[in-house]
Structure formats: C-alpha cells, structure tokens
Design an enzyme around this catalytic site. Structure first.
Site, PDB file in Angstrom:
ATOM      1  N   GLU A 308      48.344  33.855  82.613  1.00 46.79           N
ATOM      2  CA  GLU A 308      49.293  34.856  83.107  1.00 46.79           C
ATOM      3  C   GLU A 308      49.875  34.488  84.473  1.00 46.79           C
ATOM      4  O   GLU A 308      49.967  35.315  85.361  1.00 46.79           O
ATOM      5  CB  GLU A 308      48.614  36.217  83.195  1.00 46.79           C
ATOM      6  CG  GLU A 308      48.151  36.732  81.856  1.00 46.79           C
ATOM      7  CD  GLU A 308      47.572  38.148  81.930  1.00 46.79           C
ATOM      8  OE1 GLU A 308      47.762  38.890  80.962  1.00 46.79           O
ATOM      9  OE2 GLU A 308      46.953  38.482  82.946  1.00 46.79           O
ATOM     10  N   ASP A 432      42.331  41.865  74.293  1.00 50.02           N
ATOM     11  CA  ASP A 432      42.331  42.389  75.664  1.00 50.02           C
ATOM     12  C   ASP A 432      41.817  43.818  75.753  1.00 50.02           C
ATOM     13  O   ASP A 432      42.602  44.725  75.976  1.00 50.02           O
ATOM     14  CB  ASP A 432      43.745  42.299  76.252  1.00 50.02           C
ATOM     15  CG  ASP A 432      43.747  42.518  77.756  1.00 50.02           C
ATOM     16  OD1 ASP A 432      42.656  42.577  78.357  1.00 50.02           O
ATOM     17  OD2 ASP A 432      44.835  42.619  78.340  1.00 50.02           O
ATOM     18  N   GLU A 460      41.873  51.045  80.969  1.00 55.51           N
ATOM     19  CA  GLU A 460      43.262  50.596  80.819  1.00 55.51           C
ATOM     20  C   GLU A 460      43.833  50.975  79.456  1.00 55.51           C
ATOM     21  O   GLU A 460      44.953  51.465  79.369  1.00 55.51           O
ATOM     22  CB  GLU A 460      43.326  49.079  81.013  1.00 55.51           C
ATOM     23  CG  GLU A 460      44.722  48.499  80.796  1.00 55.51           C
ATOM     24  CD  GLU A 460      44.781  46.994  81.041  1.00 55.51           C
ATOM     25  OE1 GLU A 460      43.743  46.396  81.384  1.00 55.51           O
ATOM     26  OE2 GLU A 460      45.878  46.416  80.895  1.00 55.51           O
TER      27      GLU A 460
END
Lengths: 800, 800
Positions: A308, A432, A460
């Site tokens: 990333e 993820d 998240e």
C-alpha cells in the site's frame, strides 16, 4: 446513637450512589468496588487479613501496591503488611524472596516456567496462607491480577490451587497511531500518546494503560502506525519514546516502534535505503545502538514493507528476507526482534499516473500519503517478480489476480530464510479483517518460520465505534481452525504457539524484564532466541482518548479478550465474557446472563447483517463506513467491492477453485476438501470460494437468494433482540453506561437495517428475485443508498 | 454495635479517599463534595432542611435536580421536596410559581430584570426561608448555581440578601472546532463534538458542558470554526446541530453556527454568493427557515468574511454592510442575530501564485485550506478599496501597511449602517490575542453600532496547553481601559455593555428561552431587538475531549473567568480566582492563598518571558509554539515577527506615531496622549508604539536593553517562584492533579527559559550589548534555537 448510625449508613449509601453515578467507564475492568455480597465479603475478609510481600524491585512494588489498594477497596479494609506470615495471610513473591515459595514451586508446580504464576492455598506452620508466586517478578504481578480477578468475579479463595502460564511470548498491542494524534481506523477520539507533551508530561492514562494491559498479560506495545513516520526515530522523539518505556517497564511492557523502510533516506541523509548497501546497514545498526542506549529493553521493530505504498526491499530489487534480516542483524546484539508484516499487495500502479496511496479511504496506507509525502521521492525500482497486471474486472470476470493469494506467494519461498529474531506477522485471514474470513493459508505453510498472529481489535469492518460486537468468537474461530499442516490437530493456535512444529513449544517462555540502569544482557537474550523459536500474537488497538478508552463500552471487552487469548488461547469466548462482565458491570446473575448472551450472539449478527454466507469487502469506500457493494471506481481493482462479490445475472461469489483463481490450492488437501465443492462447503464460507447461482440449493432447502435475504434479516433481528435484552437490565446497571449502550444499540439497529436494505436492493438488480416474506424492506430506493456520503467518517486518519 | 459503627466509619473514610484518588478533573468547578468543615456542615444542615421547588418546565426541572443532587452531596443528606414551605426551607421559582416570590421581587428587588436572580433569606409566617427567585426560568437556574457556589466556597447562608444580573446579553463560547474533530488552536485533544455519532448518540459530556456553562451564565455556543465549512448547513448536519440544541435548551444555551460566505455556491448550486443577488438572498432566507424549523431558538451566525482567505462580500465588490445585512435580514424574522467579525486583513495575495491560506501555520485560516479546498474556486473579485501593496520590510522599515489599522479603517465608515440584529465582533486588541495588547481602537469608534468583545480563552499565544496563565487580569485590563469615546469613564466594558453610549443599557435583558415544541415567537424577539441594542461577549473556547476538558487544570480557570466576566465585568480577577480555587481545589486557606497568588502573578509572568515591554507577535511560525523573533520568510509581511519588532542597530519597536504608521490617530486624543511620547508612554506598551534605541532611558534608570533582559529574567523567576508555591501544597491537593500541575510547571519553566534565551541571543545581535548580571544565560547558540523544529505542534488543525 441511632442517629449517628443512620447518618453513617446514609452517608455510605450516598457515597456509593455517587460512585455509581460517576461510572464513566474510565476504570475498565479494574473497578475493584466494594464486594456487594455481604456473606462473601465476610468470607473474603476472614480469609485475607494481612500480607507478606517483599518488594525489592519496581515490578514487585507496583504489584504490592496494586494488591494493597485493590483489596483495600474490595474488602473495605486496609491490610497490614508484615514481614512474617500470620494466619490467613497472603504470601507473595518469587523463590528468591521466600523458601516457602521456592519449595512450593519445585514440589507442586515443577512445570511452571517463565512468566506464569501460581495461586495456592497452603497450611504453613499452622497458618493458612494464600501464596501468589512466580519465577519472575512480572509473573508475580500477573498472579496478583489473577487473584484480584477471583475476588472481582466472586470466586472462592479458600482452597485454591491453580497455575497459569502464557502460551505465546510476545503479546502485543499494535497502535495505528500517528504522530499527529490521529488514529488510523480509530473510533475512540485521539491517540492517547500526547507526543507534543512527552517526555516531560506523563499522562495518568499511560499508567492506567500499563495496569490494564498487565492485568491481562499484554507485554508489549507498538506505539506507532504501521504506515510509519521516520520522525519517530529522530532523537527528539526517541526521548519521548523513552519516557513511555520508563512508565511501562515496571508493568512488564516493552515498547516497540514501526520502522519506515526509507528512514535512512528520510532522516539519515543517505541516498538509498537498499538493505544490502553497507551504509544503510550501518545506519540501522547505529540507530539501534542509539535506541538501546536510551531504552535497554526496547522490543524491536514492526515493519510494513512494500504494501500500500510503503517502501520496502522490493523498492530496491531486494527480497523480504533481505529487508527483514537487515533489521534483525541490527537488533540481535540487543535482544530485539523484527515483526515483518505479511500483509502485502504492493504491485506497480495499475494505471499510469496513479499511485497506491492516492485513494486513502481504501487502505491502511492513506495516512502515510498525508504525513510522509516526502517518501514518494524514494526511487521505485520494479522488482520484476511482482509485476502482476491487474485490470478492473467486469462482473463475474476472474482474470484479475487474486489478492487472497499474494501473501502466500510472496512469503512461502523464503521459509527458513529469516533470522531467528524475525516473526512474520500474518493477518488472521487472507484479505483484511473481514467479519468472517477463512484462516490465512500462510498458517501452516511456513514450518521453518515463526508466524505471529495479527488480529484487529479495532472494529474497522465490524461496525466501527458504534456496534456491539464481541470479537472473541471470531478470534477463537481462527485459532481453533485446523490447518492440517503437521497432521490433524495442527490448529492455527498451535502454529502460533509453536507446538504444531516444535513439540514442547506452546509452553512458557520468560520474557527477560529489565530494570532501569541494568544492561540489556544482549547475549543471553540472543541465546534464548536461538534456543526457542519466537512466538507472538498482536492485536490492533481500539484505544483512544475518550473518557472510557474505546467509546463503546463493549469495545473494552475486545481489548480484554485479545489479551486473555494471547495469554491462553484455550480459554473459551464465553469464559472470557463471563469474567469481563462480572468485572466491568456486575456479578448479578441476571446481568451476567443477559450480557453474555448478547455478546455471544453479536459476532454472528454482524456477519449476517453485513456480509453473510462468505461475502467480503463490500463496505463503502468512505472510511469503510456502511455498505457499498456497488462501488466500482477505485483505481485498484481489488479496492472495489464488485471485485470481491462478482454478482451477475447468474449468481454471486468469488470462484477460488480450479475454475477460478485456484487460491484453494494454498491450503492443505484436508482443508481444501472442506471447501472445494459448493454443495458441501461450509455455507459460512460459501462465497469466499464459489460463484453460486441465485437459485443454488442450500442445505436447509432454500434457494441461495432466499437464504441470503433471510441471513440479512436474521442479523437485524438479533440486534433487535439485543436491544430487548439490554432494556431488561434497566436499574441493574449504572445510568450513564446503561443510557450509552442503549443509544449505541439504536444506532446499530439503524445501521444493520441500512446494510440489509442497501445490499438486498443492490443484489436484487442481479438476482431479479423477490424478497421473501418475513424479510423487512424499505421504501428507499437503491439510488438513495448509493447517494449517501459521509465525508468525515472517522478512522481515516483525517477525521477522528 | 460498635463494630458496625467502626465498619461504617471506615467505609465512609475509604469511599471518601477513593473519591480523592479519582480526582481526574472532569468535574471542573462542579465538584460538590461533602462540606469538610464539620461546624459549617452542621450549620448548613440546620439552615437547609427541605425545598419547595415546583418544576413545570424543563429548565426548572434541571434546576431542581441540580439543587437536589448537589445539596445532597455537599450536606450528605437527601432533602425532601415539599409543596408548602416548612421551617429552614428553600423556596425556589418565579413570580408565577409563588406569591411570596412575586411579592419579594416587586417590593425588595424592583430593579431586577431579565435573567438576573435573587438569593434572599426571609421569615414567612414564622418560617425561615431561603428564596431563590428570578423573573425567568433560566434566572432560577442561575440562582441555583449561585446558591450552590455559596456553600462550595463556605460562605454564610443564614442572612443572605443579594441579587445579580448579567450585564451583557449574549455570553458565548466560540468553538474553533472543525467537522473532522480537529480543533484549531485547541490544546486539549479532539473536539468534544462527535459529529459522526450525532444525532443519535448524546455524549454525557454535552450535558456536563451545558451544566458547566449555565453555572457561570454562558448562554450561547458557536459550535463550529470561524474558518467555516459549508457542510454544517446541509440537512445531514443540521439534524446533528438540532440534537445538541435540544440538549442545551433546558440550560438556557442557544446554538449558533459559523456561516461560510460561499455556502450558496458550495452546497446551494448557485453560481455566486454575491450578497446583493436576489437568488443568494433567497437561498439564505430559505436556509434560515429550514434551520428554525428544526431549532426554533437557533441563535444565529458568526461570520468571518474577507479575512485570511475566507470569502466575503468584498469577493463580489460589496461591503461588510452588504454582507452582514443580508444575513441579518434572513435571520430577523426568527429573532436570530449576526456576529460579524472585525478581524480582517484580507488583501490580495502579495506575491504571484501565493494564496493567503498557503501558509497554514500563520493564521487562524489554515484549516479552511485543508477542509474546504473547493472554495478556492470562488471567483476572486478585487474590491479596489482594499488593494494595499505590501512588501517585505527590511528591519526598521515602516513603509508596509500596518495591520493594526485595518479593522478600524474598514469598519468605521459603516458605523450605523448595520441592521439592529448585527453585532460586530472585535478582538480585544488590534493584532491578534497577544500576551499584552492595547485595546482595539474600534472600541469607542462606532457609537452607532453594537460591538461585541472577542477574547481568546484558548492560550494560542499564552503558552498553549502547558503554561499556567490566569487570563482574568488580561480580560480586566482590556475591559477597564478607558476609551474616552463619550468622555472620561467610557471604558471598553461600557462600550460592550452599551452603557457608554446608551445610558440605561448595561442592565439586564431577557434572553427568551424557548421550550421544545413552542414556536419561536419571532415577532417578539425582533421587537425586543429593536428596543434595546444588542450586547455580547465571546470567548474562543479552550475545551477538548481530554478527561479534564482543558488538559491544563488551570485552563479551567480561564473558561470560568470568561463566563463570570461576561456575566458581570465588575468582578475583580482576584475575586473570581478565589471562587474558582475554592470550588476546584479546596477551601483550605493555605491552598487558596498560595494558588491565588500564583494565578494573579501568572499573566505578567508570561508577558515578561515572552513579549515584555510591548513586544508582540514574535512567536515561531510552527503552530505559534515557542519563540521565533528571527523569522522573515512568511509570504505575507505581517506574518513575520521581524515586521512587528523591527529590531535594528539603533533599537527596536514599531513606530505607530506620526513618524511611523500613525495608528495612534485611531484613538481618542486622551488615549493617544498617554502613548504618544516614548518617554512618558506606559512602558508595558512601549514597543507597540515606539521604535526606541537600545540605550533609551527607562523610568527606573536602566537602559532599554538592560530592562528588556531583566524583564525576561523576571518572567522566568516568577515561574520558578510558582513552582515553589505549588510544591508547598503537597499533601493538600489530590495526588493526581498535584503531580499533573507539577509536571506542567516544569515544562513552563523550561519554555520560559527557552523564550528568554532565544529572544535575548537574537536581539543581542542588534543591540551588541552585554547581558546584565543576574540574567540567566545559556550555553546554546542562537543557531541552535533557530534550528528547532516541531512539525506536529498542536493546534494547527492538522495535529491535536
């Protein structure tokens, strides 16, 4: 006389009610209120009347004070400290502080090792003693907290004989906290690290943070975001880090930092960060020497490399081993370790003029883009090996590479090639931190490399700051999954604790605890590392500076559960919930029973109302807040929900069998077999591995479409049931937290319905099938849901 | 029996000590602990045994509950609520609730008006009553808090007869809080407004915020930053604003918002925001209708226009009156007001390709640049009138325009041309919240326009989050300054309360308090506005989400002092300190005396160690944190310290006499006269008006240089003295706050020395004179101080 009595009783009641009124959640599970069961209080008071607790070290001193203060509160009685035991006395310490303890450990607990502790009732010279003992000072502190927990949860303490030892060595919280005090994927206010005021200002929170962590066995903290900022390695910041390390040391907590790969360039004045360049290697060695001169028990580095947008060894045409081993060599003389993340999917930008960190909302990585824009100047050298062309998929298309497979592909070739002080940190699932993922195929695939678990405590993808989701069932599901890597029973937990490949591992290991001024004894530690492979478990923190640390009172349960499972992964989710509720709310059986049921049901609820039956990564791009299955405009194919669900006129799901990406081949045959056939595959993982038709026949006879609709509805129904459960507790819980959770459950209900409505309306455009009866519907249109925007959703690193 | 007694006594003691242990500062000055003086407690208990307190409105209900709860805590005794008075009873309410109250107010307090209150002991039908009375419900709540304050500060309550009324109508906190939850110039964590969770989640803080404000008479809150974000005016956010308004309403607190001038373009789809465009006018009228349909008692708008990059009427070639009156007309039907800021220095970019908001660290304005980049697309039309060429000054040069003069120049031409519901909000000084400024020349220069005071509570230029600086002396110095605008005695306070130009003003005025569901009664309010000119005082908030609200425990004193002075500017700084210390720490005379002395000395200390003798704006550009007198590279001349101090080989200071910028002409002749001559000018303002030589003879015979050095040293000495004072209180203050303040004083000492060293080393390069004996020196070089960097200093809107 009676007047005075009445006044006193009234005063007590009033003070007690004031305390109830002031229950703001700051105290976490360390409340230690007066035991409210009179019979039990009498019993406890007669069992504990004094203590013998020599405290020649800072750790033993905090252990003694903790015991003294907390027993004082719970028993309403200040205990005397004696030098020799009296009847009904606590005796606490290590073999070196007491022959009784030395004798006890060698005779009755010969297996106790490392930082484990013993709680043991024993008659010594006619006196009833409760012995809190361990081989190490920190073990005594763990024992103290365990003993306090017995009282907090109203357990008998008259004839105890128990011991407990940590099953993994490094039990660590990862803070994705930026130097700006924003927290990536944080939903509880600002970072608790007030960098600007360090080192001179020590917030009381730091001390209470250490107490809370020590009480559940956490022994490390990574202070900074994996999307790293090199500035934390400058002298100005290292003084601040040192101040925190000094606070945490007595509690057995080491500090770790994230190392930005490009630091030699960013702050070191070098032209390259190539891990094979001698100047770069020297720079890191010197930096480590500098750090250890300030912090002799510094834990080491956590590194996110080539993922990333973060720089890494591949930037210079080098490998993960080249990178990780460079750090390892610099840290080894001091006993430090490297935690090298396997969360990688860094390939070349997929379109000209686009960079991975251009779309912050999709990635952990966006903050780096903001804070460290300078790193974009780091030369990007194509590694060749990772040049995977990716095109945006049209629905159903599977030609794009499968991110599911990348970590395995990148890391398994290097099995056995990392230094002994390197842990590869692997997220629990292949993608993820989704509400449900199969375990990562890396677990079990690297028998010669210690793998560290990375769980995400912060929610998240689990409703963020407002949903009551108890994560222990998720953690346990992963830990208990069988990899078959070394035969049946090779669970993920046994990969993590080392026992799957190294019988005898999974048993305790002493983390050397250093005292200020004592040299780090690097040789010993390095020797130890060589003797016993490293083990570790990390949890991404959900802590912020809101009054109650986690904003949602039930967020505290996830912090607690992570710590308890990192210590002992054999504990059940229910057992941990039971402990936590009793300590945090009440021992009232109605309260305990109702809350435990809510907690145990909550994780399946969130799976159902967000991503049932194996759906994954279909959340909005706006901070991952809310549903966004229709999204298809992110610059990377695998940042788009349509890439993951692949809904089309035929059906839905990601074919990862041989007709698709064939990711299933990364698992052992026994595992593969469980999931290979869409008709026998555990339905909770169905869309992870299969593209099934809308009319696919489910095990209960429904069509897939009907089942999907029912699952969404079931998730909503569970939330409504949780609301009713909670309401039934009115008056049994302090008003502040009762109201708080009530409001949050209302938000959760609203958002669960939002997920159901938005997802079903969208998927219906493909299935063209009616919503079955019993499934709630909405008057809103799909366009309405698509139009919703939340520009300042929290956790993006921009907003709080 | 005695055993039980002993147990109970022990329990009480223990619970009390636990409370002490848990003193985290969250409770502010509203602690209401048990009265710790036994004799006084007995006396209070016999004086107050019951209450008659009908509560037919939400405001009266919160007033009654507050009284009941807090007396319950302080007296350790739950008071019964009766319908008819008994002996030693409190009677609380308005004339409509009790004939006794009606009689009392008309006979003994005929002058009481508006939201003022009366506390009065009276024998009624043989019964001793304590009457808490007011004409309005909110007045009763103010009376309740005043009565509680008497007990908290250990005052007699047996024969009371006092009344108090607010001297200005609008007593408002301005929050420079962004929708992202960062706070511009905030040093206490994140914004307390958790926008993401509103409207469904009501943080307990909101309620306690309202209580704290009501307790000191604050009756309004501007929720958003003056560097505004149009999104707060969208329906999504207005629902959130409404939820806060609903929480605050019972406490008499209205919400206000900042209106971004470009909102019709940003969110309204219009092509212009020209205030004379009928479509724009209609847009704002419709927007106001929408707001008032949700929030019937909405307060109005605060507008920063044409300043530091914010758009405004000049963007379209229009005037401040055009802009302000457009808002005023849209708000008037609903009784809303406009607070139009006079903090303007928006001229054209001074160099090609540079924009004002390009250099965030220098201005309030930077956040707008981040959050609302879109507004840069607003067409910039040069107004012509404000095209002032600015060049970077060489030292001593005075040809650049003087920002000191701009507000006066821009606003005085429009005196009398604003609508009656417009307040011009003027910062206390002509530049920007410096440690010491002369009062702004606008005060007294606009006899036909109501001016509102803007103080800065948050310590942007006063040591930020870590320095103990009590601001009441600063506020009082400004309020008591004589403008001579309508003859001698026309103090700034009297300009603000309206009495300087409107005898009879400065007396109470009722702020209509609306209850939910009741129509706003716009006509009445508009009529009232026409009848009595508006008055107001605003303070820029220092509140954040840290546990104790302000991070520095003494930051609470500044919030408190602002509220008290907005209510009654005749209170002395010492009197307010006395109240605050007693409520916040202790009534112990040693504690009170020591802390009061520290507080009263603290403001002169910060002036001395930062900007003595009239120096101003010489702080670092990096978040205004620390000294930066050498800075000369900001894109605007007047963002550079060298522009303000003008040090050269001859001397130092900004000549604002006729030989310089002649700003002094903006004051009345009597004021001008005080400051005109460098030999007679009050030395505390010397460098504000004069460029004096290094050897200028000071009144005490020293050269200017020696005096400057001595002042810096004196500031440092005062901080060291404060440390000693504080240390003397060990054991008399709870451990948590004692330690906290000790650490903060250490930081303050270190930073005071930093200021002294850096400034003297730098100024010495011009004076070429030796540091006189007795003034501490440093081994560091000037280059060292120049090299210091603090990339994440808080308060910039980027970091917290």
């Amino acid at each position: 006389m009676w007047n005075i009595m009445r006044t006193l009783i009234m005063a007590c009641t009033l003070l007690a009610s004031l305390q109830l009124r002031a229950e703001d959640g700051y105290r976490l599970w360390l409340r230690y209120d007066r035991i409210d069961d009179p019979a039990l209080l009498t019993q406890y008071r007669s069992s504990v009347t004094a203590m013998v607790f020599p405290a020649p070290s800072p750790t033993l001193l905090v252990a003694r004070n903790e015991l003294l203060d907390d027993l004082g509160s719970m028993l309403d009685k200040k205990l005397p400290i004696r030098t020799t035991p009296s009847d009904n006395c606590i005796l606490a310490g290590t073999p070196s502080s007491s022959p009784v303890i030395a004798q006890l450990l060698s005779s009755k607990y010969p297996g106790l090792a490392g930082d484990g502790y013993v709680l043991h009732s024993q008659l010594v010279e006619g006196k009833h003693l409760i012995i809190i003992a361990a081989h190490s000072d920190i073990g005594v502190l763990y024992g103290v907290f365990a003993f306090l927990r017995l009282l907090q949860t109203h357990q008998p303490i008259q004839n105890i004989s128990l011991s407990s030892s940590p099953l993994v060595q490094r039990r660590i919280l990862d803070h994705w906290d930026n130097l700006t005090r924003t927290v990536e994927r944080g939903y509880a206010g600002a970072s608790i690290w007030n960098w600007h005021l360090l080192p001179d200002y020590i917030d009381q929170r730091y001390i209470d943070y250490a107490r809370a962590n020590a009480s559940i066995g956490i022994n490390g903290t990574v202070l900074t975001n994996v999307n790293a900022n090199s500035l934390v390695l400058t002298p100005l910041y290292l003084q601040k880090v040192r101040a925190l390390a000094d606070v945490f040391r007595p509690y057995g907590i080491r500090v770790y930092l994230t190392a930005k790969f490009s630091a030699p360039v960013d702050i070191g004045g070098l032209k390259t960060a190539d891990p094979l360049d001698p100047a770069v290697q020297k720079w890191w060695k010197d930096k480590c020497d500098e750090i250890y001169s300030l912090i002799p028990d510094f834990g080491g580095f956590l590194v996110k490399a080539n993922s990333e947008g973060q720089p890494g060894p591949q930037t210079y045409g080098r490998t993960h081993t080249d990178g990780a081993n460079m750090f390892a060599d610099a840290l080894a003389p001091h006993g430090g370790i490297v935690m090298w993340r396997a969360f990688v999917y860094d390939v070349r930008p997929q379109r000209k003029n686009e960079h991975f960190d251009d779309n912050p909302a999709h990635a952990e990585g966006h903050k780096a883009a903001t804070a460290d824009a300078g790193t974009s100047k780091t030369p990007v050298v194509d590694s060749g090996a990772h040049n995977i062309p990716v095109s945006r998929p049209s629905p159903g298309e599977i030609s794009a590479p499968d991110r599911f497979k990348q970590a395995y592909a990148e890391f398994t070739p290097f099995d056995g090639k990392f230094r002994p002080n390197v842990l590869i940190q692997v997220k629990n699932g292949p993608i993820d931190f989704q509400p449900r993922e199969p375990f990562s195929p890396l677990f079990g695939a690297m028998s010669k490399t210690p793998l560290m678990m990375e769980f995400q405590i912060t929610q998240e993808y689990l409703g963020q700051g407002t949903h009551l989701v108890y994560e222990a069932p998720l953690f346990k599901e992963v830990l208990d999954a069988d990899t078959y890597a070394n035969g049946k029973g090779s669970t993920v937990a046994k990969i993590i604790d080392g026992s799957a490949f190294h019988p005898g591992q999974g048993s305790p290991f002493t983390t050397p605890t250093l005292q200020p001024g004592i040299s780090p004894g690097g040789q010993t530690t390095a020797d130890q590392l060589a003797a016993a492979p490293l083990t570790g478990m990390a949890g991404v923190s959900n802590i912020g500076n809101e009054r109650n640390w986690t904003n949602h009172p039930f967020g505290q349960a996830n912090w607690y559960a992570f710590g308890r499972l990192a210590w002992d992964h054999t504990l059940s989710a229910r057992q941990i919930a039971d402990e936590w509720v009793k300590q945090t709310f009440s021992n009232n059986t109605m309260v305990v029973s109702a809350i435990e049921k809510m907690m145990m049901a909550s994780r399946e609820a969130v799976v159902n109302y967000m991503t049932p039956l194996g759906l994954h990564h279909i959340m909005s791009s706006s901070g991952h807040y809310g549903p966004g299955p229709w999204l298809n405009n992110a610059p990377r194919a695998d940042w788009n929900p349509v890439y993951y669900h692949r809904a089309d006129a035929y059906g839905i799901g990601f074919d990862r069998t041989a007709t698709g990406s064939n990711a299933l081949t990364q698992y052992q045959p026994q595992v593969r077999q469980q999931w290979l056939d869409s008709n026998t595959c555990d339905e909770k993982f169905l869309l992870w591995f299969h593209h099934v038709s809308w009319s696919h026949k489910m095990k209960d006879g429904h069509t897939f479409w009907d089942e999907l609709c029912n699952r969404y509805q079931s998730g909503v129904d569970t939330v409504k049931w949780m609301q009713r459960q909670w309401k039934s507790l009115a008056g049994l819980i302090d008003k502040e937290r009762f109201t708080q959770v009530s409001m949050l459950l209302n938000i959760q209900e609203k958002e669960a319905e939002w997920w159901r409505n938005a997802c079903l309306l969208y998927f219906q455009t493909f299935s063209r099938m009616p919503i079955p009866p019993g499934v709630g519907h909405t008057d809103q249109t799909l366009e309405y849901y698509k139009s919703l925007r939340f520009p300042y959703a929290p956790g993006t690193g921009i907003s709080l």
